[in-house]
Design a protein around this motif. Structure first.
Motif, PDB file in Angstrom:
ATOM      1  N   SER A  35       0.843  -1.192   0.000  1.00 35.78           N
ATOM      2  CA  SER A  35       0.000   0.000   0.000  1.00 35.78           C
ATOM      3  C   SER A  35       0.877   1.240   0.000  1.00 35.78           C
ATOM      4  CB  SER A  35      -0.901   0.004   1.235  1.00 35.78           C
ATOM      5  OG  SER A  35      -1.778  -1.101   1.217  1.00 35.78           O
ATOM      6  N   PRO A  36       0.453   2.301  -0.686  1.00 35.67           N
ATOM      7  CA  PRO A  36       1.219   3.545  -0.670  1.00 35.67           C
ATOM      8  C   PRO A  36       1.364   4.074   0.758  1.00 35.67           C
ATOM      9  CG  PRO A  36      -0.481   3.600  -2.366  1.00 35.67           C
ATOM     10  CD  PRO A  36      -0.749   2.397  -1.526  1.00 35.67           C
ATOM     11  N   VAL A  37       2.499   4.674   1.040  1.00 34.43           N
ATOM     12  CA  VAL A  37       2.699   5.276   2.362  1.00 34.43           C
ATOM     13  C   VAL A  37       1.978   6.622   2.429  1.00 34.43           C
ATOM     14  CG1 VAL A  37       4.879   6.446   1.766  1.00 34.43           C
ATOM     15  CG2 VAL A  37       4.416   5.788   4.134  1.00 34.43           C
ATOM     16  N   LEU A  38       1.796   7.249   1.262  1.00 33.08           N
ATOM     17  CA  LEU A  38       1.145   8.548   1.189  1.00 33.08           C
ATOM     18  C   LEU A  38       0.381   8.626  -0.122  1.00 33.08           C
ATOM     19  CD1 LEU A  38       0.893  11.438   2.477  1.00 33.08           C
ATOM     20  CD2 LEU A  38       2.929  12.057   1.169  1.00 33.08           C
ATOM     21  N   GLU A  39      -0.842   9.155  -0.077  1.00 32.06           N
ATOM     22  CA  GLU A  39      -1.658   9.198  -1.289  1.00 32.06           C
ATOM     23  C   GLU A  39      -2.527  10.450  -1.302  1.00 32.06           C
ATOM     24  OE1 GLU A  39      -4.445   6.078  -3.843  1.00 32.06           O
ATOM     25  OE2 GLU A  39      -3.926   5.660  -1.753  1.00 32.06           O
ATOM     26  N   ALA A  85       6.617   3.556  -0.193  1.00 32.41           N
ATOM     27  CA  ALA A  85       7.660   3.649   0.829  1.00 32.41           C
ATOM     28  C   ALA A  85       9.035   3.590   0.184  1.00 32.41           C
ATOM     29  CB  ALA A  85       7.499   2.520   1.838  1.00 32.41           C
ATOM     30  N   GLY A  86       9.916   4.494   0.618  1.00 32.13           N
ATOM     31  CA  GLY A  86      11.282   4.513   0.129  1.00 32.13           C
ATOM     32  C   GLY A  86      11.516   5.359  -1.100  1.00 32.13           C
ATOM     33  N   GLU A  87      10.450   5.893  -1.702  1.00 33.70           N
ATOM     34  CA  GLU A  87      10.625   6.746  -2.876  1.00 33.70           C
ATOM     35  C   GLU A  87      11.243   8.088  -2.489  1.00 33.70           C
ATOM     36  OE1 GLU A  87       8.025   6.643  -6.553  1.00 33.70           O
ATOM     37  OE2 GLU A  87       6.530   6.403  -4.967  1.00 33.70           O
ATOM     38  N   LEU A 117      -2.446   8.800   4.730  1.00 33.54           N
ATOM     39  CA  LEU A 117      -1.099   8.683   5.267  1.00 33.54           C
ATOM     40  C   LEU A 117      -1.004   7.371   6.027  1.00 33.54           C
ATOM     41  CD1 LEU A 117       1.729   9.772   5.948  1.00 33.54           C
ATOM     42  CD2 LEU A 117       0.683  11.061   7.837  1.00 33.54           C
ATOM     43  N   ARG A 118      -0.193   6.456   5.502  1.00 30.72           N
ATOM     44  CA  ARG A 118      -0.040   5.113   6.083  1.00 30.72           C
ATOM     45  C   ARG A 118      -1.402   4.455   6.286  1.00 30.72           C
ATOM     46  NH1 ARG A 118       4.424   5.462  10.841  1.00 30.72           N
ATOM     47  NH2 ARG A 118       4.896   3.337  10.152  1.00 30.72           N
TER      48      ARG A 118
END
Length: 237
Positions: A10-14, A41-43, A75-76
């Motif tokens: 899942s995206p960490v932020l969207e 995550a990690g981008e 967010l998360r």
């Protein structure tokens, strides 16, 4: 435009259809128009555009520091704007680190106390130990007892970086982090920020007008007149 580089995560932020309007002299003024994208995550992501393109407004919405006219931010996995102000603040404290162009250090606190502050808000008993460790990491062991007015711009931004990373954020949001620094100092701060981000495995979302700084990120989101006009991956050495 949605992007999820890893479909199993899942995206960490969207950002989801973010729209921001404000009242102007001649009626409603649209600052952002239906902005959507996902961050894994990690981008490392740079948001670029001319002054007035809406990039800093977007960053404020991603942090839950401002409220959109419509749309949402996750967010998360948590929908920011389904929370009240206290709830958003709590989620920010757990998940986000911030670095600003104007440093945003509290003038009445020493460098050590500024870095300790978010740790103390999180009820960390080891706040002083962790803060000293991060000040050492950014090369300010000898400046822990100094107040911001006695620090150079580069030193203040090093304190801000230590404060941001000390809480081990999932996402670091940086708004023109080298904008108030001369070219040489700005490059040193950029090097340090990317080094710390790589070591910590943090997701970096960086707002900048500096194309050279943006080129150091793995992905560039370009904005113009409140719209997302391109979203591209870059090959980063």
């Amino acid at each position: 435009m949605m992007r999820n580089m890893n479909p199993d995560t899942s995206p960490v932020l969207e950002a989801v259809d973010l729209l921001k309007r404000v009242d102007g002299v001649d009626g409603p003024l649209t600052i952002l128009q239906q902005i959507s994208f996902a961050v894994d995550a990690g981008e490392t992501i740079a948001i670029v555009g001319e002054s007035g393109s809406g990039k800093s407004t977007l960053l404020g919405l991603l942090a839950g520091l401002d409220v959109p006219t419509s749309g949402g931010v996750r967010l998360r996995g948590n929908e920011l704007f389904s929370l009240d102000e206290d709830g958003r603040a709590a989620l920010r404290g757990e998940s986000l680190g911030f670095v600003f162009q104007a440093f945003q250090l509290l003038p009445a606190l020493t460098a050590l106390e500024n870095v300790m502050m978010p740790l103390e808000l999180a009820a960390r008993r080891d706040a002083a130990v962790v803060a000293r460790r991060w000040l050492d990491r950014v090369g300010l062991t000898h400046r822990t007892g100094h107040y911001p007015k006695h620090l150079s711009g580069g030193e203040q931004q090093r304190v801000a970086l230590a404060r941001a990373f000390a809480v081990q954020p999932a996402v670091l949001l940086a708004d023109e982090p080298t904008g108030n620094l001369d070219a040489v100092t700005g490059e040193q701060i950029a090097d340090l920020m990317f080094d710390l981000n790589r070591e910590a495995g943090t997701t970096l979302v960086l707002v900048t007008h500096d194309e050279r700084l943006a080129a150091r990120c793995g992905r560039v989101i370009r904005m113009a007149a409140g719209q997302l006009v391109s979203d591209s991956l870059r090959a980063v050495a």
